[in-house]
Design an enzyme around this catalytic site. Structure first.
Site, PDB file in Angstrom:
ATOM      1  N   PHE A  31     -22.343   0.646   0.238  1.00  0.00           N
ATOM      2  CA  PHE A  31     -21.856   1.989   0.555  1.00  0.00           C
ATOM      3  C   PHE A  31     -20.627   1.943   1.451  1.00  0.00           C
ATOM      4  O   PHE A  31     -19.653   2.657   1.222  1.00  0.00           O
ATOM      5  CB  PHE A  31     -22.968   2.797   1.221  1.00  0.00           C
ATOM      6  CG  PHE A  31     -23.977   3.285   0.233  1.00  0.00           C
ATOM      7  CD1 PHE A  31     -23.735   4.424  -0.514  1.00  0.00           C
ATOM      8  CD2 PHE A  31     -25.160   2.591   0.024  1.00  0.00           C
ATOM      9  CE1 PHE A  31     -24.651   4.875  -1.449  1.00  0.00           C
ATOM     10  CE2 PHE A  31     -26.092   3.032  -0.902  1.00  0.00           C
ATOM     11  CZ  PHE A  31     -25.835   4.174  -1.646  1.00  0.00           C
ATOM     12  N   GLU A  79     -41.527   7.038  -0.438  1.00  0.00           N
ATOM     13  CA  GLU A  79     -41.127   7.244  -1.830  1.00  0.00           C
ATOM     14  C   GLU A  79     -41.830   6.247  -2.756  1.00  0.00           C
ATOM     15  O   GLU A  79     -42.290   6.595  -3.844  1.00  0.00           O
ATOM     16  CB  GLU A  79     -39.597   7.151  -1.951  1.00  0.00           C
ATOM     17  CG  GLU A  79     -38.946   8.354  -1.259  1.00  0.00           C
ATOM     18  CD  GLU A  79     -37.428   8.340  -1.222  1.00  0.00           C
ATOM     19  OE1 GLU A  79     -36.830   7.283  -1.524  1.00  0.00           O
ATOM     20  OE2 GLU A  79     -36.850   9.380  -0.885  1.00  0.00           O
ATOM     21  N   ALA A 131     -26.790   5.462   4.508  1.00  0.00           N
ATOM     22  CA  ALA A 131     -25.563   5.410   3.714  1.00  0.00           C
ATOM     23  C   ALA A 131     -24.447   6.310   4.266  1.00  0.00           C
ATOM     24  O   ALA A 131     -23.290   5.871   4.339  1.00  0.00           O
ATOM     25  CB  ALA A 131     -25.888   5.758   2.265  1.00  0.00           C
TER      26      ALA A 131
HETATM   27  C1  FAD Z   1     -34.744   0.748  -0.710  1.00  0.00           C
HETATM   28  C2  FAD Z   1     -33.727   1.451   0.155  1.00  0.00           C
HETATM   29  C3  FAD Z   1     -33.590   2.829   0.067  1.00  0.00           C
HETATM   30  C4  FAD Z   1     -32.663   3.493   0.844  1.00  0.00           C
HETATM   31  N1  FAD Z   1     -32.546   4.852   0.733  1.00  0.00           N
HETATM   32  C5  FAD Z   1     -31.609   5.507   1.445  1.00  0.00           C
HETATM   33  C6  FAD Z   1     -31.427   6.908   1.288  1.00  0.00           C
HETATM   34  O1  FAD Z   1     -32.127   7.551   0.507  1.00  0.00           O
HETATM   35  N2  FAD Z   1     -30.446   7.509   2.015  1.00  0.00           N
HETATM   36  C7  FAD Z   1     -29.659   6.811   2.885  1.00  0.00           C
HETATM   37  O2  FAD Z   1     -28.779   7.391   3.506  1.00  0.00           O
HETATM   38  N3  FAD Z   1     -29.809   5.489   3.064  1.00  0.00           N
HETATM   39  C8  FAD Z   1     -30.760   4.825   2.363  1.00  0.00           C
HETATM   40  N4  FAD Z   1     -30.928   3.474   2.535  1.00  0.00           N
HETATM   41  C9  FAD Z   1     -30.086   2.777   3.527  1.00  0.00           C
HETATM   42  C10 FAD Z   1     -28.701   2.547   2.965  1.00  0.00           C
HETATM   43  O3  FAD Z   1     -28.814   1.987   1.682  1.00  0.00           O
HETATM   44  C11 FAD Z   1     -27.913   1.633   3.886  1.00  0.00           C
HETATM   45  O4  FAD Z   1     -27.825   2.237   5.155  1.00  0.00           O
HETATM   46  C12 FAD Z   1     -26.508   1.402   3.340  1.00  0.00           C
HETATM   47  O5  FAD Z   1     -26.598   0.763   2.094  1.00  0.00           O
HETATM   48  C13 FAD Z   1     -25.676   0.578   4.306  1.00  0.00           C
HETATM   49  O6  FAD Z   1     -24.418   0.347   3.745  1.00  0.00           O
HETATM   50  P1  FAD Z   1     -23.689  -1.045   3.980  1.00  0.00           P
HETATM   51  O7  FAD Z   1     -22.347  -0.919   3.348  1.00  0.00           O
HETATM   52  O8  FAD Z   1     -23.788  -1.399   5.407  1.00  0.00           O
HETATM   53  O9  FAD Z   1     -24.583  -2.095   3.196  1.00  0.00           O
HETATM   54  P2  FAD Z   1     -25.044  -2.149   1.668  1.00  0.00           P
HETATM   55  O10 FAD Z   1     -24.857  -0.851   0.988  1.00  0.00           O
HETATM   56  O11 FAD Z   1     -26.406  -2.725   1.678  1.00  0.00           O
HETATM   57  O12 FAD Z   1     -24.044  -3.181   1.019  1.00  0.00           O
HETATM   58  C14 FAD Z   1     -23.974  -4.504   1.421  1.00  0.00           C
HETATM   59  C15 FAD Z   1     -23.343  -5.316   0.314  1.00  0.00           C
HETATM   60  O13 FAD Z   1     -22.921  -6.538   0.846  1.00  0.00           O
HETATM   61  C16 FAD Z   1     -23.305  -7.600  -0.001  1.00  0.00           C
HETATM   62  N5  FAD Z   1     -23.467  -8.763   0.867  1.00  0.00           N
HETATM   63  C17 FAD Z   1     -24.354  -8.941   1.860  1.00  0.00           C
HETATM   64  N6  FAD Z   1     -24.156 -10.098   2.482  1.00  0.00           N
HETATM   65  C18 FAD Z   1     -23.112 -10.678   1.866  1.00  0.00           C
HETATM   66  C19 FAD Z   1     -22.433 -11.921   2.060  1.00  0.00           C
HETATM   67  N7  FAD Z   1     -22.789 -12.775   3.036  1.00  0.00           N
HETATM   68  N8  FAD Z   1     -21.417 -12.223   1.224  1.00  0.00           N
HETATM   69  C20 FAD Z   1     -21.072 -11.378   0.224  1.00  0.00           C
HETATM   70  N9  FAD Z   1     -21.670 -10.195   0.015  1.00  0.00           N
HETATM   71  C21 FAD Z   1     -22.676  -9.846   0.830  1.00  0.00           C
HETATM   72  C22 FAD Z   1     -24.559  -7.114  -0.670  1.00  0.00           C
HETATM   73  O14 FAD Z   1     -24.741  -7.772  -1.925  1.00  0.00           O
HETATM   74  C23 FAD Z   1     -24.303  -5.623  -0.817  1.00  0.00           C
HETATM   75  O15 FAD Z   1     -23.687  -5.318  -2.046  1.00  0.00           O
HETATM   76  C24 FAD Z   1     -31.851   2.774   1.756  1.00  0.00           C
HETATM   77  C25 FAD Z   1     -31.991   1.392   1.841  1.00  0.00           C
HETATM   78  C26 FAD Z   1     -32.921   0.730   1.050  1.00  0.00           C
HETATM   79  C27 FAD Z   1     -33.054  -0.761   1.154  1.00  0.00           C
END
Ligand code: FAD
Length: 429
Positions: free
Chosen positions: A17, A173, A319
């Site tokens: 995200f 959920e 997110a």
């Molecule tokens: C099952 C589930 C349901 C959720 N439902 C909700 C919801 O309904 N509403 C809401 O607001 N939030 C929800 N969340 C939380 C939300 O998804 C996270 O807060 C959000 O995704 C965080 O964004 P981010 O960019 O930090 O990480 P992410 O979206 O998790 O993205 C991280 C990315 O980095 C990549 N990555 C990780 N480490 C490495 C590395 N070392 N090298 C290369 N790539 C890497 C991963 O493959 C991934 O694609 C949910 C989370 C989960 C697990």
């Protein structure tokens, strides 16, 4: 990677995200953007539980990153895993080589937090990516196949017992969807099994589900879960996961062949690999403008970032926080290029929601509380709008309509033939 021009290079780690929102904000701007991810796709995590419960296919909630960035002339993608960052040399170390940067945006998200419980990490299933969700689906369905030929009544009951640990939105959920699977689908699939003996148990260590929601919605969600047949237990802290099931801190046990651990997350290991120390939950402390202290060219956003609100508490791992931080990080990179001072991040909390089942949900949005049908329609609409990819939206909508009118969960394939070594599930991942 071929440098497109001599303009400054921004490397973004993570196409989740936060990472995608940062790339979107830098599209068409005077920077070359390289986004890397260990997966070649973006996953819409809020719908992961639907994959785990046979409502949707993995492909329906994921989109190849190359398809997303196609058409953005200054954005490139590389499938690579970041293993560390040389802050001095300004390079991201990856399994495909070192990637130099002028600006770095770290958004690698979080991993499951097992709170140091080795038996849980070893044996329980988790829910952090598509592989996890598919493993849950395979495991649950395989256990019902086993139950259908099991002669021993006690073992048959154990195979049909599903424990979800953690009463946050994902746990609620998932438990709700498993209860609907039990109620509407499994009795037709397994006419020879007494499905009324199947159990869905939601364990929460605190005294409520959905602790970040107002108390009325917490109670409502609990009522909705119980109406669906979920056994909701509070003050229920897990000590251990064994071959037989779950052992609680008070010494009691639950015989269960499926244990899914959704009790918490912690910052991705890349955070610790930075060598700047981490806060509680493995998150990396950043300044008010989301930079590493003393390293203004490095931004950390999303689940990994420990950015503090005015009252000293870190922002929630959701997110919208990741996406809003991405916009501020991108804006600050562009401001820096223009010689302007960075702006401060302020989180606009528009609310939270969780769905429990058919026409059952709770939503706390813009200060208003909704339950039941209204909350459910709100939830469906918002998730459909936010899902990446027109084709995915169309497929998910068709699946939802199908499942709603047919009382079905159509994607019930066990796809890991030869898997299923562990009784509880750890061996299948
Ligand atoms: C099952 C589930 C349901 C959720 N439902 C909700 C919801 O309904 N509403 C809401 O607001 N939030 C929800 N969340 C939380 C939300 O998804 C996270 O807060 C959000 O995704 C965080 O964004 P981010 O960019 O930090 O990480 P992410 O979206 O998790 O993205 C991280 C990315 O980095 C990549 N990555 C990780 N480490 C490495 C590395 N070392 N090298 C290369 N790539 C890497 C991963 O493959 C991934 O694609 C949910 C989370 C989960 C697990």
């Amino acid at each position: 990677v071929k440098t497109i021009t001599n303009t400054p290079r921004v490397v973004i780690v993570g196409a989740g995200f936060g990472g995608l929102a940062a790339a979107r904000a830098l599209r068409g701007k005077p920077v070359d953007v390289l986004i890397i991810d260990r997966h070649n796709y973006h996953t819409f995590l809020p719908l992961l539980y639907e994959v785990a419960t046979a409502g949707l296919e993995p492909d329906d909630i994921a989109q190849p990153v190359r398809a997303i960035v196609r058409g953005a002339r200054n954005v490139r993608f590389r499938m690579a895993e970041a293993r560390g960052v040389d802050l001095e040399a300004r390079c991201v170390m990856t399994d495909t080589g070192a990637l130099p940067y002028d600006y770095l945006v770290l958004s690698p998200g979080s991993v499951t937090n097992f709170f140091g419980l080795a038996s849980v990490e070893e044996r329980a299933l988790s829910m952090k990516d598509l592989r996890d969700a598919t493993a849950v689906r395979n495991h649950v369905l395989r256990n019902f196949e086993r139950a259908s030929i099991e002669q021993d009544a006690r073992e048959r009951d154990r195979l049909m017992t599903m424990v979800v640990v953690g009463g946050g939105p994902t746990g609620v959920e998932l438990a709700g969807a498993l209860a609907e699977l039990k109620r509407h689908v499994l009795p037709h699939d397994y006419p020879d099994l007494d499905i009324s003996r199947a159990r869905v148990i939601l364990l929460e260590a605190l005294d409520s589900v959905l602790v970040s929601m107002p108390p009325r919605l917490q109670r409502k969600a609990t009522e909705q879960l119980r109406a669906l047949g979920v056994e909701v237990r509070f003050s229920a802290a897990v000590a251990e996961v064994t071959d037989a099931g779950v052992t609680m801190k008070d010494g009691s046990g639950i015989d269960a062949a499926t244990v899914v651990w959704v009790a918490g997350v912690r910052g991705e290991a890349l955070g610790a690999a930075l060598g700047v120390g981490t806060e509680r939950g493995g998150r990396v402390r950043v300044t008010a403008s989301l930079q590493l202290a003393g390293r203004t060219e490095v931004y950390v956003i999303g689940d990994l970032a420990h950015a503090e609100a005015g009252d000293g508490t870190p922002y929630p791992m959701v997110a919208p926080a990741a996406m809003q931080q991405a916009e501020v990080a991108a804006a600050n990179i562009l401001r820096d290029l223009r010689g302007e001072v960075p702006q401060t991040f302020r989180y606009k909390d528009r609310g939270t929601m969780a769905t429990v089942g058919r026409r059952m949900a709770v939503a706390h949005v813009f200060g208003l509380q909704f339950t039941g049908l209204v909350a459910w329609v709100l939830w469906l609409t918002l998730h459909l709008i936010q899902l990446v990819g027109l084709r995915n939206r169309a497929i998910v909508l068709v699946n939802w309509i199908w499942n709603y009118f047919r009382y079905d969960r159509a994607n019930r394939l066990v796809t890991d033939v030869g898997g299923g070594r562990s009784e509880i599930g750890g061996g299948e991942r």
